[in-house]
Design an enzyme around this catalytic site. Sequence first.
Site, PDB file in Angstrom:
ATOM      1  CG  ASP A 183      -1.469  34.632  19.893  1.00  0.00           C
ATOM      2  OD1 ASP A 183      -2.135  33.842  20.595  1.00  0.00           O
ATOM      3  OD2 ASP A 183      -1.923  35.704  19.467  1.00  0.00           O
ATOM      4  CG  ASP A 241       0.564  33.191  15.510  1.00  0.00           C
ATOM      5  OD1 ASP A 241       0.208  32.664  14.447  1.00  0.00           O
ATOM      6  OD2 ASP A 241      -0.146  33.996  16.124  1.00  0.00           O
ATOM      7  CG  ASP A 251       0.386  38.738  14.037  1.00  0.00           C
ATOM      8  OD1 ASP A 251       0.953  38.394  12.981  1.00  0.00           O
ATOM      9  OD2 ASP A 251      -0.283  37.953  14.732  1.00  0.00           O
ATOM     10  NE  ARG A 261      -2.092  34.120   7.051  1.00  0.00           N
ATOM     11  CZ  ARG A 261      -2.829  33.892   8.132  1.00  0.00           C
ATOM     12  NH1 ARG A 261      -2.412  34.350   9.301  1.00  0.00           N
ATOM     13  NH2 ARG A 261      -3.956  33.227   8.053  1.00  0.00           N
TER      14      ARG A 261
END
Length: 435
Positions: A232, A256, A260, A312
């Site tokens: 990703d 990306d 994560d 985010r």
Amino acid sequence: MAAVKKSFLVLFVLSVAVVVHANIEKADDYWTMRAEEAEKVAEKAYNPNPAGLVNDFNFHVDKSEKGTNSTRRNLKKYTGKCLATNPIDRCWRCDPNWANNRKRLADCALGFGRNTIGGKMGRIYVVTDASDNDMVHPEPGTLRHAVIQKEPLWIIFARSMIIRLNQELIMTSDKTIDARGANVHIAYGAGITLQFIKNVIIHGLHIHDIVSGSGGLVADSVDHYGIRTQSDGDAISIFGSSHIWVDHISMSKCKDGLVDVIQGSTAVTISNCHMTHHNEVMLFGASDSYSKDQIMQVTVAFNHFGKGLVQRMPRCRWGFVHVVNNDYTHWLMYAIGGSQHPTIISQGNRFIAPPDINAKQVTKRDYSPESVWKSWSWRSEGDLMMNGAYFVQSGHPKSSRRFSNADMIKAKPGTYVTRLTRFAGSLNCVVGKPC
């Protein structure tokens, strides 16, 4: 807890066949077993009393500040004898012999990742070669060779170097990547993948300009390799893994995300990092439909969310996230968001809103009307709101008592944040001196 365990096991049985294929072209017995073992560790790592963990974290913050004149804003250059301003750093940074006592770092984690010891029980492995030329049989002395070994390892670097990863760096369990004393950049190639593993510390790196790996044959253990699909482009991808600590990393400009935490990962602490120039910074929880992420528990502490960030920080689904004593100096859209009723406890952060009148709100709820999200437990306690910033709380006020009652030791208020986060990011540690 029994109900959570039961539903978690059912969800695992239904989803493991799908999950194990993530970035793996063809799952085999090795990856199936690795996924099953990781699921068992994650279930044990899940803390049924997260409020107790929050309390423990806040106790350490309070203790580290006792006896100091911390009521000042401390805007001047820090001139203390020991360049450590929060309890994680105070655990190791004042020791001038840190280079001979590297593994002391493993005793310093706080928050949900507090039990992470990385490669403390293993030998020191020195990376001497910055190349990444053989994805299947990596050369000894390279970082890729180090991270696929079966044994616990404490990985350090012989000198400063830039490592361009040709494919995602797939780690195995019980490893520490410790870049202290060297200027180490993971850049211009693929990022780091923690997939179905446990007990990893990543410390002191610069990670930036990460792109997608093209895929192909890649070693994922010392005696196993397989075909990976395109990656990703995350700086650090924590996938179905537990007992993970990411500390003092400088991150920016990845294709990306920067970090994560997805697919049933839990017991994670992200601390003392400096993040800049990126859009979607951190994603916690794989999707709105992946309810296995209900066991996800993450601490986000002492980080500086700096220039050029958009959104985010983090975006959360399902799990429990403690966001404590971070400095949010920049965002363009929002700082903290989520969907699927995550619990988000924001304590003692500083939020400086951007000039845009439409981006003053710290929070953002996705895909749910107020009639739904008003029951989600999103609490703000002791946060410093500046330049018009505001946090939209939700959940009944009584539901937050387990986080803020008389027995709860508070996080430091947002006015302390400039001190607590002063040294976020990769440190310039010099051998023979306090770091």
